[in-house]
Design an enzyme around this catalytic site. Sequence first.
Site, mmCIF file in Angstrom:
data_model
loop_
_atom_site.group_PDB
_atom_site.id
_atom_site.type_symbol
_atom_site.label_atom_id
_atom_site.label_comp_id
_atom_site.label_asym_id
_atom_site.label_seq_id
_atom_site.Cartn_x
_atom_site.Cartn_y
_atom_site.Cartn_z
ATOM 1 N N CYS A 189 0.841 -1.198 0.000
ATOM 2 C CA CYS A 189 0.000 0.000 0.000
ATOM 3 C C CYS A 189 0.877 1.249 0.000
ATOM 4 C CB CYS A 189 -0.956 -0.050 1.186
ATOM 5 S SG CYS A 189 -2.359 1.070 1.002
ATOM 6 N N HIS A 237 -3.809 -5.597 1.144
ATOM 7 C CA HIS A 237 -3.233 -5.868 2.457
ATOM 8 C C HIS A 237 -3.331 -7.342 2.852
ATOM 9 C CE1 HIS A 237 -2.526 -1.710 3.557
ATOM 10 N NE2 HIS A 237 -3.712 -1.417 3.058
ATOM 11 N N GLU A 253 -1.594 -8.753 4.906
ATOM 12 C CA GLU A 253 -1.326 -8.838 6.351
ATOM 13 C C GLU A 253 -2.597 -8.715 7.184
ATOM 14 O OE1 GLU A 253 -0.812 -6.234 4.496
ATOM 15 O OE2 GLU A 253 -0.875 -4.339 5.589
#
Lengths: 233, 582, 80, 80
Positions: free
Chosen positions: A86, A206, A208
Amino acid sequence: MKAGIVVFPGTNRERDMAIALRGVTGRAPAMIWHRDTDLPDLDLVVLAGGFSYGDYLRCGAMAAHAPIMAAVRRFAEAGGHILGVCNGFQILTETGLLPGALLRNAALRFLSQDCHLRVERNDTPFTRRWQVGDVFRTPMAHGDGNYIADDATIHALEDEGRVAFRYARPDGRVDAGDRQTNPNGSVNAIAGVFSANLRICGMMPHPEDLVDPLMGGEDGKPLFEGLVEALVR
Amino acid sequence: MSSEKGQRPVDQDLAKEFGLTAEEYGNVLSIMGRTPSLTELGIFSVMWSEHCSYKSSRVWLKTLPTTAPWVIHGPGENAGVVDIGQGLAAIFKMESHNHPSFIEPYQGAATGVGGILRDVFTMGARPVANLNALRFGSPENPQTRRIVDGVVRGVGGYGNCVGVPTVGGEINFHPSYDGNPLVNAMTVGIARQDRIFLSAAAGVGNPVIYVGSKTGRDGIHGATMSSSEFDEDALAKRPTVQVGDPFVEKLLIEACLELMATDAIVAIQDMGAAGLTSSSVEMAGKGGVGIDLDLDAVPQRERGMTAYEMMLSESQERMLIVIRPDRTDVARAIFEKWELDFAVIGHLTETGHIVVRHQGRVEADIPLDPLADQAPIYRRPTAPAPVPAPLGPLTDPVGIEQALIRLIGCPDLASRAWVWNQYDSTVGGQTVKRPGGADAAIVKIEDTSLGLALTTDCTPRYCRADARLGGAQAVAEAWRNIVATGARPLAVTDNLNFGSPEKPEVMGQFVAAIEGMGEACRALDFPVVSGNVSLYNETRAPDGSSVSILPTPAIGGLGVLEDVAKAVGLAMPADCTLVLVG
Amino acid sequence: MKVRVTVMLKDGVLDPQGKAVAHALHVLGFGGVGEVRIGRVIELELDETDPAAAREKADAMARGLLANLVIEDFVTEVVA
Amino acid sequence: MKVRVTVMLKDGVLDPQGKAVAHALHVLGFGGVGEVRIGRVIELELDETDPAAAREKADAMARGLLANLVIEDFVTEVVA
Ligand SMILES: Nc1ncnc2c1ncn2[C@@H]1O[C@H](COP(=O)(O)OP(=O)(O)O)[C@@H](O)[C@H]1O
């Protein structure tokens, strides 16, 4: 694998990233301050998401000039592995470590939703846990994720197989003109790219934030597991 | 602004322009024993504004239940604090930014989010979730689109940048909000119970420090304006709009939390409405001490600011801290690390007065006790609100299928995905149920098995039909939404949005709604631990009359799950049986 | 000395914001609007008295930070 | 006819972007930078041949859409 996360003023997904890395490595990553001028001994440097310097001027522009970035550049030149997610991806393009740029989303709105990514090659540390063509779900949350580069760069990326991920339908079909599947309007539905040596990967969504069934799934976990496998010493 | 006003004598006319009644100004004169200076008049006018003094609502708010064994701090602090187990506390509050959001929807909403975040992290909590309750005018009104667009972008713009997930909220449309949208923002944070910071100043001689952004001429008199009826006049008189800087707020959160991990802080308070004035007066007042401020030391963004302007400025992203003198350098180092302004701007005294100095002159010297104790309190007349006519029999039976399609398509029930898709709901990596995922949003508490269930609820049409039942219903709905996820409801915050309290029927709605809320909260053991009142929400009708908004007592509910893995969502698995209960 | 740096997307780079504004102007009833391009202006107060030196400095800042030369062009001018 | 509308925040209104850029320029080693203000430019291709008429049209567009007069001021100029 020793990982470190660079924290700029305004970085805000460093905690998410630390949780994901801790989950696969079993230990907390090093947190690296933007004003440091050296990196500790690391196998992986991560530039996490957020709004470094408020994303004022251009996303990632000011962070690209932070003192730590000279060290990150040296790390890259020495063949180090770097993941930019990002805002981290935006910073990598602003420093020139990755080609292209990220413009305002085509719909001119911030987009926070799940998307699906198709894996374009699996012979890299970032993607080795997937098969080529695999599709995984991941959240995205950004206002400027519209990947662009000049034609020559795009051709080079495509020819050299440096597209890491593309936005796709759950069944794997890619349609760059369809806002449902390519929500920010990226050229060729590009969601992530590699450096020429395949050791730097930048991506907008994302992974994560999807490493725990409690948060809705573990679809993002293979990325981190692959890195550990490849970079363990 | 003050340069013109500076030349005008302070008198009853000027006091009236500042929003003080003749009687209130009389009290100012008797407290001061002399004609106040312009700066002093400014301080009285903001401290005695509806916004800061709750003068029309206070007697009624006192009737709400505010205690329970799990309540650590109820109303009176910057935010409410409840025990959620494992030594942790949830700190939360809701606050309105209605009038600024009408003037400048993006910045109004953005600074609303910024303000409520500060109320929560000022107590030592890391903010973990934002919610927002929004009310807009009729979708047919051409202004509505612009306001909705600006407000939604503003909420997202600020929350996304500071990195606090926006996990829920609600939206309604009704023509009564045409010229007066409601923007109610709620923040929830988590702190260790032994690390909660309060605002009462202590320790004569202790330095008072200013941190955050510089002071400009933003929003001077915002607090008095948000307490007056809104019309064309107000648009013309509007102060410089406050612009939010979420980037600085993010730094301020990190810097304050870092400082809070040391033992440096004696008391801390954000600079909200009437910034320096309300924060210094409240901190010193609560602590029963005096305070001396030296405005020359205040970090300033503009040249030539007067004492009056600095005391009333509503520049955003600023905090006031009373600190242990031997820790000043530690604190300075932390704020310098985060590249924020830091200045010692005064100290605590034993005088019981607030004394404001600027360029060698004493610009204000006011005794704090009477400023607080003699603040006006009104028990305004109430009258029953006219009951809307019953809805009458169904005259156009369209068949169940058409009815369903109409319902799904109507603005109040249609999908809100276009809104929540502009809010980052996953940052932090702890969002278990995002918007649309459950009746209440679920956020995990990092490194524990605990989860919070969060919701905002109110149905203004019910409140207009019967304010008492409507108030009770809003509480009950919040409670049900929490229970439906499997969480144990703990407490509520509220945001009471009503029309002009000077209209007896509005006061009647207000009182009835509070009664209803109180009843429901008592019955459910669901105390009110924080809240906010927004009155004078009125718009001018074409015929010149003033129309009040629908009574809107928004409820923000919080519950806890001991085992967040057990949270229940809305998605129906294919192989399940549907059961109707209740 | 005040210098203005104007940064625009390069010709050929699609400008979605400009397109959206063109569309909105049309909806608002403004006819006869062709292409719309949106850029950024940065006004810098510089500690310089020589216009040429001021521009040179601004050029360096634009190349170093204010513009992203991958997608943007810039122009600097002394305005006061 | 090409008209440029430059939109800047009003004096006294906080400019978070400008503040951050001033700081970044300083960190990058550019000395002698005072205030930095950041604004927007909108270049409009207008179907007009009379400069006065073109500016008038652009003024109307600025008031109606391009500038937010609550916090911003604008200037229009014919550039081609
Ligand atoms: N302004 C908003 N911001 C974020 N989420 C919102 C907002 N408005 C509604 N939502 C979300 O949309 C979903 C549906 O809202 P609503 O119809 O009010 O729910 P309910 O009636 O079940 O309480 C909920 O998850 C709610 O949190």
